[in-house]
Design a protein around this motif. Structure first.
Motif, PDB file in Angstrom:
ATOM      1  N   ASP A  87       0.831  -1.211   0.000  1.00 52.13           N
ATOM      2  CA  ASP A  87       0.000   0.000   0.000  1.00 52.13           C
ATOM      3  C   ASP A  87       0.864   1.260   0.000  1.00 52.13           C
ATOM      4  O   ASP A  87       0.559   2.226  -0.702  1.00 52.13           O
ATOM      5  N   ARG A  88       1.947   1.266   0.771  1.00 51.12           N
ATOM      6  CA  ARG A  88       2.842   2.427   0.799  1.00 51.12           C
ATOM      7  C   ARG A  88       3.521   2.637  -0.547  1.00 51.12           C
ATOM      8  O   ARG A  88       3.711   3.766  -0.988  1.00 51.12           O
ATOM      9  N   ARG A  90       2.343   1.815  -3.456  1.00 51.54           N
ATOM     10  CA  ARG A  90       1.338   2.313  -4.406  1.00 51.54           C
ATOM     11  C   ARG A  90       1.101   3.807  -4.213  1.00 51.54           C
ATOM     12  O   ARG A  90       0.884   4.545  -5.156  1.00 51.54           O
ATOM     13  N   ARG A  91       1.071   4.211  -2.938  1.00 57.13           N
ATOM     14  CA  ARG A  91       0.827   5.627  -2.641  1.00 57.13           C
ATOM     15  C   ARG A  91       2.054   6.475  -2.984  1.00 57.13           C
ATOM     16  O   ARG A  91       1.909   7.595  -3.422  1.00 57.13           O
TER      17      ARG A  91
END
Length: 92
Positions: A87-88, A90-91
């Motif tokens: 998730d990190r 992707r962000r």
């Protein structure tokens, strides 16, 4: 509620002097009230030993602990860390 139950039991035992079936009705009421109290996990017996309510409490605590262990075991923590990293990425 408890006071009304005691009054009803006393009245039924009083009627028992005219017809013994009232004594039976009062005895059934007393038995039902004590069983209902035990089913709700209430109290201990006169001898001080545990009743089934304490065992149910133990089972609930054990089951909760097992669910906690399954949920937060190392395997799941590692998976969550991987997902967090993804998730990190992707962000970021």
């Amino acid at each position: 509620m408890f006071v009304l139950l005691l009054i009803l039991i006393a009245v039924l035992f009083g009627f028992g002097s005219s017809d013994p079936i009232w004594w039976v009705a009062a005895a059934v009421l007393v038995y039902g009230a004590t069983r209902h109290g035990r089913d709700r996990g209430g109290g201990r017996s006169r001898s001080g030993s545990s009743d089934f309510g304490d065992y149910r409490d133990y089972q609930e605590r054990r089951n909760r602990r097992e669910r906690w262990d399954r949920r937060y075991s190392r395997q799941h923590r590692a998976r969550w860390r991987r997902e967090d990293r993804r998730d990190r990425e992707r962000r970021g």
